[in-house]
Design a protein around this motif. Structure first.
Motif, PDB file in Angstrom:
ATOM      1  N   THR A  56      52.888   6.743  -8.734  1.00  0.00           N
ATOM      2  CA  THR A  56      52.906   5.745  -9.798  1.00  0.00           C
ATOM      3  C   THR A  56      53.743   4.547  -9.369  1.00  0.00           C
ATOM      4  O   THR A  56      54.409   4.560  -8.341  1.00  0.00           O
ATOM      5  CB  THR A  56      53.502   6.332 -11.088  1.00  0.00           C
ATOM      6  OG1 THR A  56      54.905   6.588 -10.875  1.00  0.00           O
ATOM      7  CG2 THR A  56      52.798   7.627 -11.483  1.00  0.00           C
ATOM      8  N   SER A  57      53.749   3.527 -10.192  1.00  0.00           N
ATOM      9  CA  SER A  57      54.539   2.332  -9.907  1.00  0.00           C
ATOM     10  C   SER A  57      56.029   2.640  -9.895  1.00  0.00           C
ATOM     11  O   SER A  57      56.810   1.917  -9.266  1.00  0.00           O
ATOM     12  CB  SER A  57      54.233   1.238 -10.940  1.00  0.00           C
ATOM     13  OG  SER A  57      54.510   1.703 -12.251  1.00  0.00           O
ATOM     14  N   ASP A  58      56.458   3.710 -10.571  1.00  0.00           N
ATOM     15  CA  ASP A  58      57.870   4.086 -10.567  1.00  0.00           C
ATOM     16  C   ASP A  58      58.345   4.395  -9.147  1.00  0.00           C
ATOM     17  O   ASP A  58      59.458   4.034  -8.761  1.00  0.00           O
ATOM     18  CB  ASP A  58      58.109   5.320 -11.451  1.00  0.00           C
ATOM     19  CG  ASP A  58      57.859   5.044 -12.925  1.00  0.00           C
ATOM     20  OD1 ASP A  58      57.734   3.860 -13.290  1.00  0.00           O
ATOM     21  OD2 ASP A  58      57.781   6.008 -13.706  1.00  0.00           O
ATOM     22  N   ALA A  59      57.508   5.071  -8.367  1.00  0.00           N
ATOM     23  CA  ALA A  59      57.868   5.410  -6.990  1.00  0.00           C
ATOM     24  C   ALA A  59      58.013   4.153  -6.142  1.00  0.00           C
ATOM     25  O   ALA A  59      58.932   4.042  -5.321  1.00  0.00           O
ATOM     26  CB  ALA A  59      56.812   6.332  -6.387  1.00  0.00           C
ATOM     27  N   VAL A  60      57.112   3.195  -6.333  1.00  0.00           N
ATOM     28  CA  VAL A  60      57.163   1.938  -5.570  1.00  0.00           C
ATOM     29  C   VAL A  60      58.422   1.158  -5.933  1.00  0.00           C
ATOM     30  O   VAL A  60      59.118   0.621  -5.060  1.00  0.00           O
ATOM     31  CB  VAL A  60      55.903   1.093  -5.836  1.00  0.00           C
ATOM     32  CG1 VAL A  60      55.987  -0.241  -5.094  1.00  0.00           C
ATOM     33  CG2 VAL A  60      54.651   1.852  -5.422  1.00  0.00           C
ATOM     34  N   LEU A  61      58.727   1.101  -7.219  1.00  0.00           N
ATOM     35  CA  LEU A  61      59.920   0.388  -7.670  1.00  0.00           C
ATOM     36  C   LEU A  61      61.182   1.026  -7.105  1.00  0.00           C
ATOM     37  O   LEU A  61      62.094   0.333  -6.626  1.00  0.00           O
ATOM     38  CB  LEU A  61      59.970   0.378  -9.194  1.00  0.00           C
ATOM     39  CG  LEU A  61      61.087  -0.434  -9.848  1.00  0.00           C
ATOM     40  CD1 LEU A  61      61.020  -1.894  -9.404  1.00  0.00           C
ATOM     41  CD2 LEU A  61      60.990  -0.342 -11.364  1.00  0.00           C
ATOM     42  N   LEU A  62      61.248   2.355  -7.136  1.00  0.00           N
ATOM     43  CA  LEU A  62      62.405   3.072  -6.596  1.00  0.00           C
ATOM     44  C   LEU A  62      62.588   2.761  -5.108  1.00  0.00           C
ATOM     45  O   LEU A  62      63.699   2.465  -4.649  1.00  0.00           O
ATOM     46  CB  LEU A  62      62.235   4.579  -6.796  1.00  0.00           C
ATOM     47  CG  LEU A  62      63.321   5.479  -6.209  1.00  0.00           C
ATOM     48  CD1 LEU A  62      64.660   5.219  -6.887  1.00  0.00           C
ATOM     49  CD2 LEU A  62      62.930   6.941  -6.347  1.00  0.00           C
TER      50      LEU A  62
ATOM     51  N   LEU B 170      64.034  -0.718  -4.642  1.00  0.00           N
ATOM     52  CA  LEU B 170      65.382  -0.960  -5.147  1.00  0.00           C
ATOM     53  C   LEU B 170      66.447  -0.236  -4.326  1.00  0.00           C
ATOM     54  O   LEU B 170      67.622  -0.600  -4.363  1.00  0.00           O
ATOM     55  CB  LEU B 170      65.491  -0.532  -6.616  1.00  0.00           C
ATOM     56  CG  LEU B 170      64.928  -1.509  -7.655  1.00  0.00           C
ATOM     57  CD1 LEU B 170      65.067  -0.920  -9.059  1.00  0.00           C
ATOM     58  CD2 LEU B 170      65.616  -2.856  -7.588  1.00  0.00           C
ATOM     59  N   ALA B 171      66.046   0.794  -3.599  1.00  0.00           N
ATOM     60  CA  ALA B 171      67.009   1.552  -2.798  1.00  0.00           C
ATOM     61  C   ALA B 171      67.542   0.682  -1.658  1.00  0.00           C
ATOM     62  O   ALA B 171      66.770   0.078  -0.914  1.00  0.00           O
ATOM     63  CB  ALA B 171      66.352   2.806  -2.243  1.00  0.00           C
TER      64      ALA B 171
ATOM     65  N   ILE C 201      66.394   3.437 -13.414  1.00  0.00           N
ATOM     66  CA  ILE C 201      66.738   3.814 -12.046  1.00  0.00           C
ATOM     67  C   ILE C 201      68.258   3.779 -11.931  1.00  0.00           C
ATOM     68  O   ILE C 201      68.888   2.770 -12.250  1.00  0.00           O
ATOM     69  CB  ILE C 201      66.094   2.870 -11.022  1.00  0.00           C
ATOM     70  CG1 ILE C 201      64.569   3.055 -11.040  1.00  0.00           C
ATOM     71  CG2 ILE C 201      66.632   3.139  -9.607  1.00  0.00           C
ATOM     72  CD1 ILE C 201      63.803   2.103 -10.161  1.00  0.00           C
ATOM     73  N   ALA C 202      68.820   4.905 -11.525  1.00  0.00           N
ATOM     74  CA  ALA C 202      70.267   5.009 -11.374  1.00  0.00           C
ATOM     75  C   ALA C 202      70.656   4.948  -9.901  1.00  0.00           C
ATOM     76  O   ALA C 202      69.973   5.521  -9.049  1.00  0.00           O
ATOM     77  CB  ALA C 202      70.775   6.302 -11.993  1.00  0.00           C
ATOM     78  N   GLU C 203      71.746   4.258  -9.636  1.00  0.00           N
ATOM     79  CA  GLU C 203      72.355   4.208  -8.306  1.00  0.00           C
ATOM     80  C   GLU C 203      73.739   4.825  -8.440  1.00  0.00           C
ATOM     81  O   GLU C 203      74.578   4.318  -9.195  1.00  0.00           O
ATOM     82  CB  GLU C 203      72.463   2.759  -7.825  1.00  0.00           C
ATOM     83  CG  GLU C 203      73.215   2.585  -6.524  1.00  0.00           C
ATOM     84  CD  GLU C 203      73.440   1.112  -6.190  1.00  0.00           C
ATOM     85  OE1 GLU C 203      74.371   0.833  -5.416  1.00  0.00           O
ATOM     86  OE2 GLU C 203      72.703   0.251  -6.713  1.00  0.00           O
ATOM     87  N   ALA C 204      73.985   5.935  -7.758  1.00  0.00           N
ATOM     88  CA  ALA C 204      75.256   6.643  -7.897  1.00  0.00           C
ATOM     89  C   ALA C 204      75.858   6.928  -6.524  1.00  0.00           C
ATOM     90  O   ALA C 204      75.171   7.436  -5.635  1.00  0.00           O
ATOM     91  CB  ALA C 204      75.061   7.947  -8.661  1.00  0.00           C
ATOM     92  N   ARG C 205      77.146   6.589  -6.364  1.00  0.00           N
ATOM     93  CA  ARG C 205      77.826   6.738  -5.077  1.00  0.00           C
ATOM     94  C   ARG C 205      78.743   7.954  -5.077  1.00  0.00           C
ATOM     95  O   ARG C 205      79.521   8.154  -6.009  1.00  0.00           O
ATOM     96  CB  ARG C 205      78.623   5.481  -4.752  1.00  0.00           C
ATOM     97  CG  ARG C 205      79.262   5.487  -3.363  1.00  0.00           C
ATOM     98  CD  ARG C 205      79.911   4.138  -3.064  1.00  0.00           C
ATOM     99  NE  ARG C 205      78.933   3.063  -3.049  1.00  0.00           N
ATOM    100  CZ  ARG C 205      78.174   2.742  -2.001  1.00  0.00           C
ATOM    101  NH1 ARG C 205      78.297   3.438  -0.865  1.00  0.00           N
ATOM    102  NH2 ARG C 205      77.319   1.749  -2.067  1.00  0.00           N
TER     103      ARG C 205
END
Length: 246
Positions: free
Chosen positions: A32-38, A41-42, A210-214
């Motif tokens: 889906t488009s969610d995978a492309v967006l992820l 953004l990574a 979409i979460a970015e966690a360090r």
């Protein structure tokens, strides 16, 4: 009438970026488009080692390999049929030298990839809890949509296990499970640095984030938003950029 056990038909799709193409099984589960967006953004730096949890067809691994200078991308997948497909897609796009498909459960990621061995984990997991929603005819579809042996808590724990100190997890999920996901990340020493809310249109509530966690990161979170479509149905400028449409 086809037997359920017959091999599904393949379809070749144009990813509209640098000539990339992806083989998919239309009768099973397409990205889906969610995978492309992820994938877009990574943030992946030169020389990074990346783990793509639940790679499926390999869409995220292929995009990251093509768009970044990652040294290695481990595409972890439980289903053999999808592992074979991900390998086919890596080879088809000339990326087999940097994408290594690993067959196994996300719950066993630390054993399969090595503890504290990667810089970045990306994951587009099944959105629905185990046992929720309608039953699916094929196991492959159910495993793509519903949590199985490794639920959201387990996925986040496995990400923390394989990430090096300072490594980053990028995960996309439904907004209704955002508080749950943040709680699991904090419990695993993954400090949420950014949450991106994705709105289908400006007047629509965000349906995914979409979460970015360090890992062992300092406290402090930023909130951002993306609107995908204009009122007339055309893509917004930021969406065009992130979905590789310009």
């Amino acid at each position: 009438m086809k037997n359920e056990n017959d091999a599904p038909e393949l379809r070749l799709d144009d990813l509209e970026y640098k000539g990339l193409e992806l083989w998919q099984y239309p009768s099973l589960y397409c990205f889906t488009s969610d995978a492309v967006l992820l994938a877009n953004l990574a943030k992946v730096k030169k020389g990074d080692v990346v783990a793509d949890f639940g790679t499926g067809s390999g869409i995220i691994a292929v995009l990251i390999a093509a768009k970044t200078n990652a040294a290695k991308i481990y595409a972890l997948e439980k289903q053999k049929i999808m592992c074979d497909l991900a390998r086919k897609n890596a080879e088809h796009n000339g990326l087999s030298d940097r994408i290594e498909v690993v067959e196994g459960d996300i719950a066993d990621a630390a054993k399969l990839l090595g503890k504290e061995s990667v810089n970045v984990v990306v994951c587009n997991p099944p959105y629905f809890r185990k046992g929720s929603g309608a039953e699916r005819e094929r196991e492959e579809i159910a495993l793509s949509r519903h949590e199985s042996s490794c639920d959201l808590r387990g996925i986040i724990k496995s990400a923390a296990d394989v990430l090096k100190w300072g490594g980053v997890l990028y995960i996309v999920h439904k907004t209704e499970r955002m508080a749950e996901a943040i709680g699991y990340m904090q419990a695993c020493a993954l400090e949420v640095k950014n949450i991106t809310l994705v709105h289908p249109k400006a007047d629509r509530t965000a349906d995914v984030f979409i979460a970015e966690a360090r890992k062992h990161g300092a406290a402090g979170m930023k909130l951002s938003e993306i609107v995908v479509y204009e009122a007339d149905g055309s893509m917004t400028p930021i969406a065009k950029k992130l979905y590789c449409k310009e």
